[in-house]
Design a protein around this motif. Sequence first.
Motif, PDB file in Angstrom:
ATOM      1  N   ASN A 180       0.812  -1.210   0.000  1.00  0.00           N
ATOM      2  CA  ASN A 180       0.000   0.000   0.000  1.00  0.00           C
ATOM      3  C   ASN A 180       0.852   1.270   0.000  1.00  0.00           C
ATOM      4  N   GLN A 181       2.166   1.113   0.229  1.00  0.00           N
ATOM      5  CA  GLN A 181       3.063   2.266   0.244  1.00  0.00           C
ATOM      6  C   GLN A 181       3.825   2.424  -1.083  1.00  0.00           C
ATOM      7  N   LEU A 182       3.448   1.639  -2.089  1.00  0.00           N
ATOM      8  CA  LEU A 182       4.183   1.651  -3.349  1.00  0.00           C
ATOM      9  C   LEU A 182       4.250   3.043  -3.961  1.00  0.00           C
ATOM     10  N   PHE A 183       3.092   3.737  -4.044  1.00  0.00           N
ATOM     11  CA  PHE A 183       3.069   5.036  -4.716  1.00  0.00           C
ATOM     12  C   PHE A 183       3.671   6.139  -3.849  1.00  0.00           C
ATOM     13  N   VAL A 184       3.680   5.930  -2.531  1.00  0.00           N
ATOM     14  CA  VAL A 184       4.374   6.880  -1.649  1.00  0.00           C
ATOM     15  C   VAL A 184       5.871   6.825  -1.921  1.00  0.00           C
ATOM     16  N   VAL A 185       6.390   5.600  -2.007  1.00  0.00           N
ATOM     17  CA  VAL A 185       7.810   5.421  -2.326  1.00  0.00           C
ATOM     18  C   VAL A 185       8.109   5.972  -3.719  1.00  0.00           C
ATOM     19  N   PHE A 186       7.209   5.726  -4.659  1.00  0.00           N
ATOM     20  CA  PHE A 186       7.384   6.243  -6.020  1.00  0.00           C
ATOM     21  C   PHE A 186       7.497   7.762  -6.010  1.00  0.00           C
ATOM     22  N   ALA A 187       6.616   8.420  -5.236  1.00  0.00           N
ATOM     23  CA  ALA A 187       6.639   9.874  -5.179  1.00  0.00           C
ATOM     24  C   ALA A 187       7.957  10.397  -4.634  1.00  0.00           C
ATOM     25  N   ILE A 188       8.550   9.646  -3.672  1.00  0.00           N
ATOM     26  CA  ILE A 188       9.790  10.101  -3.040  1.00  0.00           C
ATOM     27  C   ILE A 188      10.985   9.932  -3.975  1.00  0.00           C
ATOM     28  N   ILE A 189      11.015   8.816  -4.719  1.00  0.00           N
ATOM     29  CA  ILE A 189      12.188   8.543  -5.549  1.00  0.00           C
ATOM     30  C   ILE A 189      12.055   9.085  -6.971  1.00  0.00           C
ATOM     31  N   PHE A 190      10.856   9.493  -7.368  1.00  0.00           N
ATOM     32  CA  PHE A 190      10.649   9.896  -8.761  1.00  0.00           C
ATOM     33  C   PHE A 190      11.567  11.026  -9.213  1.00  0.00           C
ATOM     34  N   PRO A 191      11.796  12.076  -8.374  1.00  0.00           N
ATOM     35  CA  PRO A 191      12.689  13.147  -8.833  1.00  0.00           C
ATOM     36  C   PRO A 191      14.071  12.648  -9.246  1.00  0.00           C
ATOM     37  N   LEU A 241      -2.542   9.614 -19.646  1.00  0.00           N
ATOM     38  CA  LEU A 241      -3.396   8.868 -18.711  1.00  0.00           C
ATOM     39  C   LEU A 241      -2.590   8.284 -17.556  1.00  0.00           C
ATOM     40  N   THR A 242      -1.397   7.768 -17.856  1.00  0.00           N
ATOM     41  CA  THR A 242      -0.562   7.172 -16.814  1.00  0.00           C
ATOM     42  C   THR A 242      -0.107   8.218 -15.807  1.00  0.00           C
ATOM     43  N   ALA A 243       0.344   9.373 -16.294  1.00  0.00           N
ATOM     44  CA  ALA A 243       0.830  10.424 -15.410  1.00  0.00           C
ATOM     45  C   ALA A 243      -0.245  10.870 -14.429  1.00  0.00           C
ATOM     46  N   PHE A 244      -1.453  11.091 -14.941  1.00  0.00           N
ATOM     47  CA  PHE A 244      -2.501  11.587 -14.059  1.00  0.00           C
ATOM     48  C   PHE A 244      -3.065  10.479 -13.159  1.00  0.00           C
ATOM     49  N   TRP A 245      -3.043   9.265 -13.629  1.00  0.00           N
ATOM     50  CA  TRP A 245      -3.465   8.146 -12.778  1.00  0.00           C
ATOM     51  C   TRP A 245      -2.504   7.989 -11.602  1.00  0.00           C
ATOM     52  N   VAL A 246      -1.220   8.062 -11.862  1.00  0.00           N
ATOM     53  CA  VAL A 246      -0.217   7.939 -10.797  1.00  0.00           C
ATOM     54  C   VAL A 246      -0.360   9.082  -9.796  1.00  0.00           C
ATOM     55  N   MET A 247      -0.671  10.281 -10.278  1.00  0.00           N
ATOM     56  CA  MET A 247      -0.846  11.423  -9.371  1.00  0.00           C
ATOM     57  C   MET A 247      -1.952  11.161  -8.360  1.00  0.00           C
ATOM     58  N   PHE A 248      -3.064  10.661  -8.837  1.00  0.00           N
ATOM     59  CA  PHE A 248      -4.178  10.381  -7.921  1.00  0.00           C
ATOM     60  C   PHE A 248      -3.848   9.228  -6.985  1.00  0.00           C
ATOM     61  N   GLN A 249      -3.039   8.303  -7.444  1.00  0.00           N
ATOM     62  CA  GLN A 249      -2.655   7.189  -6.578  1.00  0.00           C
ATOM     63  C   GLN A 249      -1.733   7.656  -5.453  1.00  0.00           C
ATOM     64  N   ILE A 250      -0.888   8.638  -5.724  1.00  0.00           N
ATOM     65  CA  ILE A 250       0.065   9.131  -4.721  1.00  0.00           C
ATOM     66  C   ILE A 250      -0.654   9.907  -3.629  1.00  0.00           C
ATOM     67  N   SER A 251      -1.426  10.924  -4.043  1.00  0.00           N
ATOM     68  CA  SER A 251      -2.120  11.749  -3.044  1.00  0.00           C
ATOM     69  C   SER A 251      -3.183  12.597  -3.729  1.00  0.00           C
ATOM     70  N   LEU A 252      -4.411  12.443  -3.288  1.00  0.00           N
ATOM     71  CA  LEU A 252      -5.499  13.242  -3.842  1.00  0.00           C
ATOM     72  C   LEU A 252      -5.296  14.718  -3.519  1.00  0.00           C
ATOM     73  N   LEU A 253      -4.853  15.025  -2.291  1.00  0.00           N
ATOM     74  CA  LEU A 253      -4.668  16.411  -1.867  1.00  0.00           C
ATOM     75  C   LEU A 253      -3.602  17.103  -2.703  1.00  0.00           C
ATOM     76  N   TYR A 254      -2.441  16.450  -2.852  1.00  0.00           N
ATOM     77  CA  TYR A 254      -1.361  17.051  -3.636  1.00  0.00           C
ATOM     78  C   TYR A 254      -1.742  17.164  -5.110  1.00  0.00           C
ATOM     79  N   THR A 255      -2.502  16.197  -5.600  1.00  0.00           N
ATOM     80  CA  THR A 255      -2.941  16.239  -6.993  1.00  0.00           C
ATOM     81  C   THR A 255      -3.854  17.434  -7.238  1.00  0.00           C
TER      82      THR A 255
END
Length: 553
Positions: free
Chosen positions: A9-20, A211-225
């Motif tokens: 369940n933390q996959l997209f959180v980790v993705f958000a941290i390492i993506f830069p 579609l992938t970019a915006f789907w990943v955004m919503f998966q990471i955090s609705l608030l930040y998106t």
Amino acid sequence: SNRRWVNSNQLFVVFAIIFPAFTGMTAGVGLSGDLKKPGKSIPIGTTAATLTSFVVYFFIAYKLAASASSSQLLDNQLIMGDISLFGSIIVPLGLAASTFSSALGSIMVGPRTLQAIALDNSIPIQSANKWLSKLRKKDDEPVNSAVITCLIAFIFVAIGGVDVVAKIITMFFLVTYGSLCLISFLNHFGSSPSYRPSFKSKWYISLLGFLTAFWVMFQISLLYTLFAFVTMTLLYLYMDNYHKRRKGFAALFANTLFKLNRDLQIYLQKKKSSNTLKDDWRPSAICISKYTFKRDNALNLIDWISFKYGFGTYLHLIDGYYSKETVIQAEDEIKRLINNLNSSSNVYVDTIISPSTTSAIAQSIQIPGISGMENNMVIFEFEKNDPQDLNDIIDNFRMVNAGGFDVCILASSHKPIVYKNGIHIWVRSFDTENTNLMILLGFIILGHPNWKKANIKLFNICSEQEAESIRNQMNELVETGRLAITPKNIEVIIKDDSKTVKEIINNHSKDAGLTMLGFNISNFKNDNTELFEGYDEMGNILFVYSNDVKVIE
């Protein structure tokens, strides 16, 4: 054997941290102004960087999985230093070099991007554009833009939490990549001749990227998106309003819609032989009038028809031959007409220049309607108090009838429309063609919000012997057609020999919002206009002619 999948369940959180860490591959894009051949270098460089990064990261992940246990990976963030040759020296140096190169890349790319934005006068404050676009003379470095970029960086550093900053940065990276993919897709799909990229890609790749970019955004955090969306949208709207003459997303969407509309119309054209399309009747009406700015009854009628169930095209006729002067007049009058239209109107309006109404009608009825359907109904209009156009209407009716069109002739009145009094339809038991079309038109018109409190009333004048049979026929028609007409709104009137039919109609429908009467070709023998006379006490009257039987299912 001890490997297992944990914290999924933390996959997209980790993705958000390492993506830069993965965005360095696009650094060349920000340096396009310094490249000799950016159209050639950027695609090759970005593709090569992406593939190289993918290979390196893959082998790093493989090395970690092969040389360290799950517990070691969880407990020791610097496990790479323990399992690598000379890791205690190489890994810290590599981290330092990576950090330094990322910072250097940001310092080089960020100011140049900001300087390019200012040079393009994209910032609404001209003094800011002038200051930020300045370059240092000795080496052409954007020093002023670098100062602002560093200040922005310090603000994010002051937030403190690396994970939080990484999420915010990831959101803006993703919304940027997603927007670029969307723009690429729209340009591909819209097929604008001004879009001639040096590096060509496929439209479906751009769409998938968006579609992938915006789907990943919503998966990471609705608030930040939502924060990223709102920020980017406000910035775009502000700059778009400031630079009103520039082409923005509106031009991209327009090209896309034009192409989509063309493709749909071609598809419909190929399907014309299909019985499915033929049997599913709906009105596609066209009306041509030169009295648009004197009275709006005809425009209102076609608006009622096209609001929900039908399609409507309204052409304002400009008398004269096609010339520079009439073209300018047409441009001015179409702007005026569009401004006068209700914002909820679904009528397509335009102008047509012609020396006569007949030639304008002959040209217009041959062209498909705005929906792609062939026009199947023509609406004429005249003023009851000044029926000077009736002879022209009769002549044009014969021409239109030869083309197989249904015809509606609106007798306009200055009497206010009382919508709640409903639509009165006068039918004859032997006139099935017109009866069915009038009932369908009544149902279609009631779909307009102006008629939401109205209903349809059916009237039939007959002899006393026929009354019961006709009432049963009308009740059966309403029931089998699932029409919103109650039995109390069906009225069979016994013919009174002391009164004419017109007197009876005037007496019952003088306050109706709209009255419909059927007619046939025989009514126009010897150019007789008697059919339209004698209804002075009533409001708007719609005379209806059906070219064939409309089935009420």
